[in-house]
Design an enzyme around this catalytic site. Structure first.
Site, short mmCIF file in Angstrom:
data_model
loop_
_atom_site.label_atom_id
_atom_site.label_comp_id
_atom_site.label_asym_id
_atom_site.label_seq_id
_atom_site.Cartn_x
_atom_site.Cartn_y
_atom_site.Cartn_z
N HIS A 17 114.37 76.74 -33.35
CA HIS A 17 114.04 76.20 -32.02
C HIS A 17 113.75 74.70 -32.13
O HIS A 17 114.18 73.92 -31.29
CB HIS A 17 112.79 76.89 -31.44
N LYS A 41 110.52 92.37 -22.82
CA LYS A 41 109.92 92.56 -24.14
C LYS A 41 108.46 92.12 -24.14
O LYS A 41 108.12 91.07 -23.60
CB LYS A 41 110.71 91.90 -25.29
N ARG A 90 123.70 80.29 -31.84
CA ARG A 90 123.64 80.47 -33.29
C ARG A 90 124.92 81.05 -33.86
O ARG A 90 125.31 80.77 -34.98
CB ARG A 90 122.48 81.38 -33.69
N SER A 128 113.21 84.79 -33.94
CA SER A 128 111.77 85.06 -33.93
C SER A 128 111.49 86.47 -34.44
O SER A 128 110.49 86.70 -35.13
CB SER A 128 111.21 84.90 -32.52
N1 COA Z 1 116.78 79.24 -33.42
C1 COA Z 1 116.17 80.37 -33.71
N2 COA Z 1 116.14 81.43 -32.89
C2 COA Z 1 116.77 81.31 -31.72
C3 COA Z 1 117.44 80.15 -31.35
C4 COA Z 1 117.43 79.06 -32.27
N3 COA Z 1 118.03 77.92 -32.00
N4 COA Z 1 117.99 80.34 -30.14
C5 COA Z 1 117.67 81.57 -29.76
N5 COA Z 1 116.94 82.17 -30.72
C6 COA Z 1 116.43 83.55 -30.71
C7 COA Z 1 115.02 83.70 -30.30
O1 COA Z 1 114.16 83.48 -31.39
C8 COA Z 1 114.97 85.13 -29.83
O2 COA Z 1 114.87 85.96 -30.96
P1 COA Z 1 114.30 87.46 -30.91
O3 COA Z 1 115.07 88.19 -29.84
O4 COA Z 1 114.57 87.90 -32.27
O5 COA Z 1 112.84 87.34 -30.59
C9 COA Z 1 116.36 85.35 -29.23
O6 COA Z 1 117.17 84.31 -29.74
C10 COA Z 1 116.38 85.35 -27.74
O7 COA Z 1 115.73 84.22 -27.27
P2 COA Z 1 114.62 84.25 -26.15
O8 COA Z 1 113.74 83.11 -26.38
O9 COA Z 1 113.99 85.60 -26.03
O10 COA Z 1 115.41 83.85 -24.89
P3 COA Z 1 116.72 84.40 -24.17
O11 COA Z 1 117.90 83.69 -24.73
O12 COA Z 1 116.76 85.89 -24.16
O13 COA Z 1 116.49 83.85 -22.68
C11 COA Z 1 115.26 83.01 -20.85
C12 COA Z 1 115.21 83.65 -22.18
C13 COA Z 1 113.87 82.53 -20.55
C14 COA Z 1 116.20 81.81 -20.85
C15 COA Z 1 115.79 84.00 -19.81
O14 COA Z 1 115.27 85.28 -20.07
C16 COA Z 1 115.43 83.60 -18.41
O15 COA Z 1 115.90 82.62 -17.88
N6 COA Z 1 114.52 84.38 -17.77
C17 COA Z 1 114.02 84.13 -16.43
C18 COA Z 1 114.64 85.03 -15.37
C19 COA Z 1 115.98 84.48 -14.99
O16 COA Z 1 116.07 83.42 -14.39
N7 COA Z 1 117.05 85.19 -15.39
C20 COA Z 1 118.41 84.72 -15.27
C21 COA Z 1 119.04 84.94 -13.95
S1 COA Z 1 119.02 86.62 -13.38
#
Ligand code: COA
Length: 160
Positions: A17, A41, A90, A128
């Site tokens: 991150h 989650k 990634r 994570s």
């Molecule tokens: N380095 C390391 N890990 C990374 C990474 C990086 N560069 N990029 C992503 N990851 C990993 C995270 O660590 C996480 O790992 P885990 O699942 O093992 O814990 C995984 O990728 C997912 O990342 P997360 O932070 O949980 O985010 P997401 O990609 O699932 O998206 C939001 C999160 C906040 C962007 C998304 O859920 C959101 O916008 N929610 C709000 C509601 C909304 O507007 N929804 C969309 C329209 S309906």
């Protein structure tokens, strides 16, 4: 002023991150690291812990702000007057989900752009949940997360 938002769970923040945060903060005027409050989650680290890890690591970086957010990302972006969502990719496996999210957000607000950055190759395997799994069983997480939070991550799992 170009304001970008880097959203995620950060449960906990990893070096992967931080790689994206570093690079994204160089191509905008202000980067908001947006920590998601409620989602399907259940996080291991509380909102306060996730925010304090990020704030401590990013202290002294004037163009980076850490904020909690709940609800829709597009609504948060509007409140923040932000134009662009930053996401790290990634591997190919991230693409389909991210593509769907980007299109959904575009549909909700056509003015918002999603910008994808390739995660540096050294972090392409990192997540994570991998950090949580390793820490839970006493594995070495020292190269995966910033030094400043290593002991607090281990302590969390000892306490559980
Ligand atoms: N380095 C390391 N890990 C990374 C990474 C990086 N560069 N990029 C992503 N990851 C990993 C995270 O660590 C996480 O790992 P885990 O699942 O093992 O814990 C995984 O990728 C997912 O990342 P997360 O932070 O949980 O985010 P997401 O990609 O699932 O998206 C939001 C999160 C906040 C962007 C998304 O859920 C959101 O916008 N929610 C709000 C509601 C909304 O507007 N929804 C969309 C329209 S309906």
């Amino acid at each position: 002023m170009r304001i970008f938002v880097y959203p995620g769970s950060f449960d906990p923040v990893t070096n992967g991150h931080l790689d994206i945060i570093d690079r994204a903060s160089r191509i905008c005027d202000k980067l908001v690291v947006a920590v998601l409050v409620n989602r399907s989650k259940t996080p291991v680290f509380s909102m306060e812990e996730r925010i304090s890890f990020l704030e401590e690591i990013l202290a002294g970086r004037p163009n980076i702000q850490v904020l909690p957010f709940s609800g829709l990302l597009v609504d948060f972006m509007r409140e923040q007057k932000a134009t662009t969502v930053i996401k790290g990719l990634r591997a190919v496996s991230d693409f389909e989900y991210e593509f769907q999210m980007a299109l959904l957000n575009k549909n909700l607000n056509p003015e918002i752009e999603t910008l994808f950055m390739m995660t540096s190759i050294n972090y392409s395997y990192l997540s994570s949940s991998a950090v949580r799994e390793l820490a839970c069983y006493g594995g070495n997480i020292r190269d995966l997360v910033p030094e400043a939070i290593v002991d607090r991550i281990y302590s969390k799992f000892k306490a559980r």
